[in-house]
Structures are given as structure tokens and as C-alpha cells.
Design a protein around this motif. Structure first.
Motif, mmCIF file in Angstrom:
data_model
loop_
_atom_site.group_PDB
_atom_site.id
_atom_site.type_symbol
_atom_site.label_atom_id
_atom_site.label_comp_id
_atom_site.label_asym_id
_atom_site.label_seq_id
_atom_site.Cartn_x
_atom_site.Cartn_y
_atom_site.Cartn_z
ATOM 1 N N SER A 172 0.839 -1.202 0.000
ATOM 2 C CA SER A 172 0.000 0.000 0.000
ATOM 3 C C SER A 172 0.877 1.257 0.000
ATOM 4 N N TRP A 173 0.292 2.368 -0.414
ATOM 5 C CA TRP A 173 1.066 3.604 -0.512
ATOM 6 C C TRP A 173 1.282 4.254 0.857
ATOM 7 N N HIS A 174 0.200 4.408 1.626
ATOM 8 C CA HIS A 174 0.299 5.126 2.905
ATOM 9 C C HIS A 174 0.296 4.207 4.134
ATOM 10 N N HIS A 175 0.256 2.896 3.922
ATOM 11 C CA HIS A 175 0.261 1.928 5.022
ATOM 12 C C HIS A 175 -0.940 2.104 5.956
ATOM 13 N N PRO A 176 -2.157 2.244 5.412
ATOM 14 C CA PRO A 176 -3.329 2.416 6.275
ATOM 15 C C PRO A 176 -3.906 1.075 6.721
ATOM 16 N N ASP A 177 -4.820 1.145 7.659
ATOM 17 C CA ASP A 177 -5.682 0.012 7.978
ATOM 18 C C ASP A 177 -6.706 -0.059 6.853
ATOM 19 N N LEU A 178 -6.581 -1.045 5.983
ATOM 20 C CA LEU A 178 -7.439 -1.105 4.797
ATOM 21 C C LEU A 178 -8.906 -1.282 5.136
ATOM 22 N N THR A 179 -9.201 -1.821 6.303
ATOM 23 C CA THR A 179 -10.600 -2.024 6.676
ATOM 24 C C THR A 179 -11.303 -0.707 6.991
ATOM 25 N N LYS A 180 -10.532 0.377 7.128
ATOM 26 C CA LYS A 180 -11.111 1.669 7.497
ATOM 27 C C LYS A 180 -11.247 2.616 6.311
ATOM 28 N N ILE A 181 -10.904 2.142 5.114
ATOM 29 C CA ILE A 181 -11.053 2.999 3.949
ATOM 30 C C ILE A 181 -11.957 2.322 2.921
ATOM 31 N N SER A 182 -12.468 3.107 1.993
ATOM 32 C CA SER A 182 -13.440 2.610 1.024
ATOM 33 C C SER A 182 -12.778 1.708 -0.012
#
Length: 269
Positions: free
Chosen positions: A129-139
Motif C-alpha cells: 500500500s502507498w500510505h500503510h493504512p488500515d485497509l478495513t477503514k477505507i473505502s
């Protein structure tokens, strides 16, 4: 009054009957899960448990290989560069060992020359991923954008258009995020051997890294190591040589997917 009550009850019952049967499943499909497993010991494989096994199988994901084959799949997560990846690449080249490096946007921006070297020396570059987010929290759309940004920048740096493997940031995922990634052409790669190696101010020496790997190693192991670790860089050569002496063979994630029949057209790879 009784007639009105009966009409209301009948209407409520009709509404319940006609609601889509998948409503509850859709609501639960994004329940976040944190990857984990029972560690391997004495040559026995790590075990993620029946629930995770079923979910991974449903989505074509993997975390280990054949328990009867002494194959090892070496993977690294590259969130940022800490000065040790060049040494790791030197060791892999000297020992003729393939690896997969899961990179973020920060890594692509800050260390493009190392990403180019990975590709030039035959290693797989995976998506972290680009920004290393928690993918479950984004669309869904933001997930696809995160993945595409990494893919397109990797293509610009390396000339390689296709990116096949994804490792979810922080090991957090859901059935929704797995489905979105699969639709975008990605296979989730989890792991069956790992330890706390990413705290750069808490490195404990090469022997610590060596022992953590050797006590958990098992046939079909997918190793997760972080390149920010000095311990890992210092231990890697001895780990590879000693495991080779034990009869283990280092293979690529492509080999792993081929063994599981997970490649639609192996000739493309």
C-alpha cells in the motif's frame, strides 16, 4: 384499533421476509481481523487455525507451503529505508536466493535505486500500500487507489507493469478488503514465521534474529522479516547457509503459487 395493530404487524412481518438475506453478511464482511497463528516448533508447521484457513482458501490467499517439502519463501516488508537493504541484497545475490520485497509509497519515493536493484536482480516486488493504512477503514475505491499508486510507481522505476502480491499493512484485513484486492488482481501473502524485529531502537544482536528464525523454521515457511533491522541483516547470511545445510531450499512466491495451482497462466510469469 385491533385491525390497525394487525395491519402494522403484518406489514412488519412482510418487511422482514422481503429484506435481502445478505444484509447481515455484508455488514459483517468488513469486520477487521488481525493475522496471527500458533508458531512452528521442532520442524512442525505454524497453524493459523480453521477459521483463518477457510477465509484464506475462499480468497485464494496463502501463508505457508507444502508441509512435506523443505521449501522456504523469504519475504521482507519495506516501509522505509534504514541502511540495511543493500547488505541484504548483497547476501541474497551471493547465496543465489530469491526474495519478495513488499514496498510502500514512502519506500518507493525515498529508495528508488534499491527498488530498481531488487527488480534487476530477479526479486519480486510486492504491494504494501502507498500510505500503510488500515485497509478495513477505507473505502473500496481508496483501497484500489492505494494499490494502484504503488503499482504505477513501481512500473515507472522498474519497467515492470504487473504486480501480483499484496501484504496488508499491519496484518489487518477483512473479507471485504481481500475481495477488493483480489478483484484488482492481487493475491494476499501472509506469513508463518515472524518475530518482533522492527523496533530499530531495540535491536538485540544477530544471534537473537538467528535464534528466532531457526526455532520457528518449518517446511513451507513464509518468512516475514523487516529490512530496517540490523539484527536481520547481520544474521541473514548464516541463516541461509545453515538452512541450506539442513536441506531447505529457498524458492520464490511464484513457485509457491505454482505449487498451489494459483497462477491462471504460468506462461505469463
Amino acid at each position: 384499533m385491533k385491525t390497525i395493530v394487525k395491519i402494522l404487524l403484518a406489514s412488519a412481518l412482510l418487511l422482514l421476509i422481503t429484506l435481502p438475506a445478505t444484509t447481515g453478511a455484508e455488514e459483517n464482511s468488513n469486520s477487521p481481523m488481525h493475522w496471527g497463528f500458533k508458531k512452528g516448533r521442532n520442524g512442525r508447521q505454524a497453524d493459523a487455525g480453521r477459521m483463518f484457513e477457510v477465509i484464506l482458501e475462499d480468497h485464494g490467499a496463502v501463508y505457508k507451503g507444502d508441509k512435506n517439502s523443505k521449501d522456504i519463501y523469504l519475504t521482507f516488508d519495506n516501509g522505509y529505508e534504514n541502511g540495511y537493504t543493500e547488505k541484504i541484497l548483497d547476501i541474497l545475490k551471493e547465496e543465489k536466493v530469491p526474495a519478495a520485497f513488499f514496498v510502500t509509497g514512502h519506500y518507493l519515493d525515498s529508495a528508488p535505486e534499491l527498488v530498481a536493484r531488487m527488480a534487476n536482480e530477479g526479486h519480486i516486488i510486492g504491494n504494501h500500500s502507498w500510505h500503510h493504512p488500515d485497509l478495513t477503514k477505507i473505502s473500496d475505491e481508496k483501497i484500489k487507489k492505494e494499490l494502484e499508486m504503488v503499482r504505477s510507481e513501481t512500473e515507472r522505476i522498474t519497467g515492470k507493469k504487473h504486480m501480483t502480491y499484496l501484504r496488508p499493512p499491519r496484518g489487518i484485513f477483512s473479507e471485504r478488503t481481500m475481495a477488493v484486492a483480489k478483484e484488482a488482481g492481487y493475491t494476499h501473502i501472509f506469513w508463518s514465521l515472524a518475530f518482533v524485529d522492527w523496533n530499530t531502537d531495540q535491536q538485540k544482536g544477530a544471534q537473537y534474529s538467528y535464534d528466532k528464525i531457526m526455532t520457528q523454521i518449518h517446511p513451507g515457511a513464509v518468512l516475514l522479516l523487516h529490512t530496517v533491522s540490523k539484527d536481520n541483516a547481520d544474521a541473514l547470511g548464516k541463516v541461509i547457509r545453515d538452512l541450506k545445510e539442513q536441506g531447505y531450499e529457498f524458492k520464490s512466491l511464484d513457485d509457491l503459487m505454482l505449487s498451489k495451482g494459483g497462477m491462471k497462466d504460468p506462461m505469463l510469469y
